[in-house]
Write a protein that holds these residues in place. Structure first.
Motif, short mmCIF file in Angstrom:
data_model
loop_
_atom_site.label_atom_id
_atom_site.label_comp_id
_atom_site.label_asym_id
_atom_site.label_seq_id
_atom_site.Cartn_x
_atom_site.Cartn_y
_atom_site.Cartn_z
N MET A 1 0.84 -1.18 0.00
CA MET A 1 0.00 0.00 0.00
C MET A 1 0.88 1.25 0.00
N THR A 2 0.55 2.22 -0.83
CA THR A 2 1.33 3.45 -0.92
C THR A 2 1.04 4.35 0.27
N GLU A 3 2.10 4.87 0.90
CA GLU A 3 1.94 5.79 2.02
C GLU A 3 1.44 7.14 1.53
N ALA A 4 0.59 7.78 2.33
CA ALA A 4 0.13 9.13 2.02
C ALA A 4 1.17 10.11 2.55
N MET A 5 1.95 10.67 1.65
CA MET A 5 3.00 11.62 2.03
C MET A 5 2.49 13.03 1.83
N ILE A 6 2.82 13.91 2.77
CA ILE A 6 2.45 15.31 2.67
C ILE A 6 3.71 16.17 2.69
N ASP A 7 3.67 17.29 1.98
CA ASP A 7 4.78 18.23 2.01
C ASP A 7 4.80 18.95 3.35
N VAL A 8 5.97 19.05 3.96
CA VAL A 8 6.10 19.79 5.22
C VAL A 8 7.06 20.96 5.11
N GLY A 9 7.64 21.17 3.93
CA GLY A 9 8.52 22.32 3.76
C GLY A 9 9.73 21.98 2.91
N PHE A 10 10.73 22.84 2.98
CA PHE A 10 11.97 22.59 2.26
C PHE A 10 13.13 23.15 3.05
N VAL A 11 14.32 22.65 2.74
CA VAL A 11 15.55 23.13 3.34
C VAL A 11 16.52 23.48 2.23
N THR A 12 17.55 24.25 2.56
CA THR A 12 18.63 24.52 1.62
C THR A 12 19.94 24.06 2.22
N ALA A 13 20.84 23.57 1.37
CA ALA A 13 22.13 23.04 1.83
C ALA A 13 23.23 23.51 0.89
N PRO A 14 23.52 24.82 0.88
CA PRO A 14 24.51 25.34 -0.08
C PRO A 14 25.90 24.73 0.07
N SER A 15 26.22 24.18 1.24
CA SER A 15 27.54 23.55 1.40
C SER A 15 27.60 22.18 0.72
N GLY A 16 26.43 21.65 0.31
CA GLY A 16 26.39 20.32 -0.29
C GLY A 16 26.32 19.20 0.72
N VAL A 17 26.14 19.54 2.01
CA VAL A 17 26.03 18.53 3.06
C VAL A 17 24.81 18.84 3.92
N LEU A 18 23.92 17.86 4.04
CA LEU A 18 22.70 18.02 4.82
C LEU A 18 22.79 17.20 6.09
N VAL A 19 22.25 17.76 7.19
CA VAL A 19 22.32 17.10 8.50
C VAL A 19 20.92 17.01 9.09
N LEU A 20 20.60 15.84 9.65
CA LEU A 20 19.46 15.67 10.53
C LEU A 20 20.01 15.34 11.90
N GLY A 21 19.73 16.21 12.89
CA GLY A 21 20.34 16.00 14.20
C GLY A 21 19.41 16.35 15.34
N MET A 22 19.83 16.02 16.53
CA MET A 22 19.08 16.29 17.74
C MET A 22 19.20 17.77 18.08
N ALA A 23 18.06 18.47 18.06
CA ALA A 23 18.08 19.93 18.16
C ALA A 23 18.61 20.43 19.50
N GLY A 24 18.38 19.66 20.56
CA GLY A 24 18.85 20.10 21.87
C GLY A 24 20.35 20.10 22.02
N TRP A 25 21.07 19.51 21.03
CA TRP A 25 22.53 19.36 21.15
C TRP A 25 23.29 19.95 19.98
N ILE A 26 22.62 20.60 19.03
CA ILE A 26 23.31 21.12 17.85
C ILE A 26 24.44 22.08 18.24
N ASP A 27 24.18 22.97 19.18
CA ASP A 27 25.21 23.95 19.56
C ASP A 27 26.34 23.32 20.36
N TYR A 28 26.13 22.12 20.89
CA TYR A 28 27.14 21.50 21.74
C TYR A 28 28.27 20.85 20.95
N TRP A 29 28.02 20.57 19.64
CA TRP A 29 29.07 19.94 18.84
C TRP A 29 30.37 20.75 18.90
#
Length: 287
Positions: A1-29
């Protein structure tokens, strides 16, 4: 069965590298000795993978840096209130699937927990500029809100308006105040009739850090998704309902609550990053 996908927005990655990370710790890296962008770039150069140090976790992948990248999701009901929650998150990376690779192949990148503070999806270099919950606001502004047994009395005494959020009336509050004014108001409210546990009003002072701005940006979205600009790039933040997190994701990695991320080919032969959170299995007692 095909999943019902909805658009939730877009991102830009001008460096050519995209990250999905834990928001509470982004600044701690950056506190750990090497910026997130450097770590992510090294991982993306080999096709993508998982990053982890102490409590910081993220996945980094190569992406087209010259155009917006579409983000979609499918949903499943939460065991907390049966409201929709993210079951699958997909990002079109704007890159062709390798000709030499089977389109039915899934490339395993690792897994991620759902951070109780939410997730951030954006450009690796842009996220180096991320301001966390303890940082100062770049715009010099803050929001104040209050709630509790005497919240209506506080409204009569100090003013403020209900701040609506998706599905609820929201708290009484004051938005976009100069920081010094916000701090003075929060202190006055606390002196007036402060305290928790039904004894007065509880007060929150929220500086306009990136951590707070992404949560505010998602106030009116059913999936708590909001877009903000960080480091000159469009970033999507995904907040998480605390009730749903407590039931399904509490304990995060230490409790084995982690969910796989893969690269896959879509029908057009383009590369997609996919994060899958299995639906909760309701039984009769749950209902």
């Amino acid at each position: 069965m095909t999943e019902a996908m909805i658009d939730v927005g877009f991102v830009t990655a001008p460096s050519g590298v995209l990250v999905l990370g834990m928001a509470g710790w982004i600044d701690y890296w950056r506190e750990l000795g090497q910026p997130l962008s450097e770590r992510a770039r090294a991982v993306a150069a080999s096709g993508g993978g998982h990053l982890r140090e102490e409590l910081c976790e993220a996945v980094a992948v190569p992406a087209d840096g010259d155009r917006p990248l579409r983000v979609r999701a499918s949903t499943s009901p939460s065991p907390f209130d049966e409201e929709p929650t993210i079951a699958v998150l997909e990002v079109d990376l704007g890159l062709p699937w390798p000709d030499s690779a089977d389109r039915s192949t899934l490339v395993q990148l690792g897994d991620l927990p759902v951070d109780r503070s939410g997730m951030a999806l954006g450009d690796a270099s842009g996220l180096d500029a991320w301001t966390g919950m303890d940082d100062e606001p770049a715009d010099g502004l803050a929001d104040v809100s209050c709630w509790g047994r005497h919240e209506d009395d506080a409204h009569a005494e100090f003013g403020g308006d209900r701040i609506p959020q998706y599905g609820v009336d929201g708290l009484y509050g004051w938005l976009d105040l100069p920081l010094a004014e916000a701090e003075a108001l929060a202190a006055e409210l606390t002196r007036w009739r402060g305290g928790l546990h039904g004894k007065g009003v509880a007060v929150s002072l929220d500086k306009h850090t990136d951590f707070y701005r992404f949560r505010r940006a998602g106030w009116h979205h059913p999936l708590h998704v909001g877009a903000i600009e960080v480091g000159g790039c469009q970033v999507l933040g995904i907040d998480w309902d605390p009730g749903d997190h407590s039931i399904r994701h509490r304990g995060e990695r230490d409790a084995g609550q982690v969910y796989p991320i893969v690269l896959k080919a879509n029908e057009a032969g383009q590369t997609v990053m996919r994060w899958t959170i299995p639906p909760y299995e309701f039984d009769e007692e749950d209902r």
